[in-house]
Design a protein around this motif. Structure first.
Motif, mmCIF file in Angstrom:
data_model
loop_
_atom_site.group_PDB
_atom_site.id
_atom_site.type_symbol
_atom_site.label_atom_id
_atom_site.label_comp_id
_atom_site.label_asym_id
_atom_site.label_seq_id
_atom_site.Cartn_x
_atom_site.Cartn_y
_atom_site.Cartn_z
ATOM 1 N N TYR A 179 -31.689 -35.029 55.021
ATOM 2 C CA TYR A 179 -30.556 -34.447 53.913
ATOM 3 C C TYR A 179 -29.293 -34.106 54.545
ATOM 4 O O TYR A 179 -29.394 -33.366 55.775
ATOM 5 N N VAL A 182 -30.177 -38.643 52.237
ATOM 6 C CA VAL A 182 -29.825 -38.145 51.169
ATOM 7 C C VAL A 182 -28.298 -37.415 51.274
ATOM 8 O O VAL A 182 -28.655 -36.417 52.201
ATOM 9 N N VAL A 213 -28.573 -41.896 47.748
ATOM 10 C CA VAL A 213 -29.762 -42.076 48.604
ATOM 11 C C VAL A 213 -29.813 -43.390 49.160
ATOM 12 O O VAL A 213 -29.806 -44.574 48.504
#
Length: 463
Positions: A346, A381, A394
């Motif tokens: 992330y 992400v 993504v």
């Protein structure tokens, strides 16, 4: 209601015409008021015709009055616009104007008074130092009359007429009394006129367009919330008809979706019974390899039925909207995949507040991440909060998708991987479900192949 519709037009065209007519009436009314307040309190400066009539009447009246009473009579006749004086002898500083512009007026006076031989003298005042009042203080009298030219009858012109006994009557154009409306009042009146017309026009425009704005907002909301309440039928006749048609369309769409969902639920329910019988019969097959294949096919069919029901039913559609932390949601999904042994990263802020249905968004992003794991082995992400929206990328490290397949992969049950194995191709509803949920929030999904390899799925959500 009938009285109200009679008093105010019921169509957009009629209301526009009424607004224009009312604005014209308002403009004319204010203009009339300005004209009335701008009029001088005394009579206007005389034109040539009126001047000849008044001078003739005064000369005849004074000439027929005894000399002892003339002074008192002239004082009674004198007014602020036409000053009248009587002189027993010749007025001082009498100097006749030598120009030709008073010849016509002099000739008319001689004809009207029938005095061809008496003296009629016109004098014109010099214009330097003409203003008698400056700064509210009375200035000295103007300089003597002389031959300076001016083309208007007014206080700068003096007319002297000799009477039969040798005395003189002098007439001077006086100043009309000041009206209350001057430059400042004119500016104030025009400002008030523009302000009133502007306010009334804005009020009328907002009154006409407010229902249209509500209609546009309802049309936009229909794509996000199919169960939104119907629009109230208000406004002009044309807009009420459009609103009525919009409400009917919304009701038909809701009925269509409900009927389709019920049909799919009924088909799924009916399919479960023969599937159960087939599973029981498969258990009786003696060949172990054949039995394994039959049970695998039955498991796949049950999975497809369950996925179809979840796609059609979309339980999260009824989930209430609320504020959520999108960054926290994405981080928790990545952590879950990392705990399961997958490569998930992330990148983004620690917090990003958005509005939506948390369960539905979790399902949509989970489908995208699982799809990236299935075809790319892992994903990264990145969350980019922007003004009014959030953008989520993504990225996977897979082979990508041909550009001509970008739209096809969103079709239900469409799979790029042609095998029938759920382990490699899945059911084919992941991207369809994700796009349905994202568009239900007013956003969208876009696909793009990355130059360094892999597929990028970009999700845009309004904040």
């Amino acid at each position: 209601m009938r009285l109200r519709r009679f008093a105010f037009p019921d169509s957009i065209a009629a209301r526009m015409v009424l607004t224009v007519v009312l604005a014209l009436f308002l403009t004319q009314g204010i203009s009339t008021l300005v004209y009335l307040t701008d009029r001088s309190e005394g009579p206007p400066i005389h034109g040539p015709g009126v001047l000849v009539q008044r001078v003739t009447a005064i000369v005849q009246l004074v000439g027929s009055t005894p000399a002892a009473d003339r002074e008192r009579l002239v004082k009674a006749i004198d007014d602020p616009v036409l000053r009248v004086e009587w002189h027993p002898d010749q007025p001082p500083e009498l100097s006749d104007y030598t120009g030709v512009r008073f010849d016509g007026l002099r000739r008319r006076l001689r004809e009207t008074l029938n005095i061809p031989s008496r003296a009629i003298v016109f004098e014109v005042e010099r214009r330097d130092g003409d203003n008698r009042h400056e700064g509210g203080r009375h200035r000295p009298p103007p300089p003597p009359f002389a031959g300076d030219d001016d083309r208007r009858w007014g206080p700068h012109i003096r007319l002297s007429i000799q009477l039969g006994d040798g005395s003189w009557l002098t007439f001077t154009g006086g100043d009309p009394l000041e009206g209350p409306f001057r430059v400042i009042r004119f500016v104030l009146w025009m400002g008030a006129l523009v302000a009133v017309i502007l306010v009334s026009s804005l009020w009328a425009a907002r009154r006409f367009t407010a229902p249209l704005a509500g209609f546009a907002a309802a049309a936009e909301r229909l794509g996000v919330d199919a169960e939104a309440p119907p629009l109230p039928e208000a406004g002009p006749r044309e807009l009420r008809a459009a609103t009525r048609a919009f409400n009917r369309m919304q009701a038909r769409l809701a009925r269509f979706v409900a009927d389709r969902t019920q049909m799919l639920a009924a088909i799924s329910h009916d399919l479960r019974t023969p599937l159960t019988r087939l599973r029981l019969r498969a258990e009786l097959v003696e060949d172990p390899e054949m039995q394994r294949k039959m049970l695998a096919d039955l498991d796949e069919m049950e999975a497809m039925i369950a996925a179809t029901m979840a796609f059609a039913r979309d339980d999260a559609k009824r989930e209430p909207r609320g504020r959520l932390d999108l960054a926290d949601l994405l981080q928790s999904l990545c952590d879950d995949r990392v705990d399961s042994g997958h490569d998930a990263v992330y990148d983004g802020p620690a917090h990003a507040v958005a509005e939506g249905r948390p369960v539905a968004l979790r399902r949509a992003f989970a489908n995208l991440m699982d799809n990236a794991i299935a075809y790319g082995g892992g994903f990264a992400v990145r969350l980019e909060p922007e003004e009014g929206q959030c953008r989520v990328h993504v990225d996977d490290r897979g082979p990508g998708i041909p550009e001509d397949e970008f739209e096809k992969v969103f079709a239900p049950f469409y799979r790029l991987e042609r095998s029938r194995s759920r382990d490699t191709g899945g059911v084919g509803l992941g991207l369809s479900t994700a796009r349905t949920i994202i568009r239900g929030h007013g956003g969208d999904i876009a696909l793009a192949n990355r130059p360094e390899g892999g597929l990028r799925v970009t999700v845009t959500l309004p904040r």
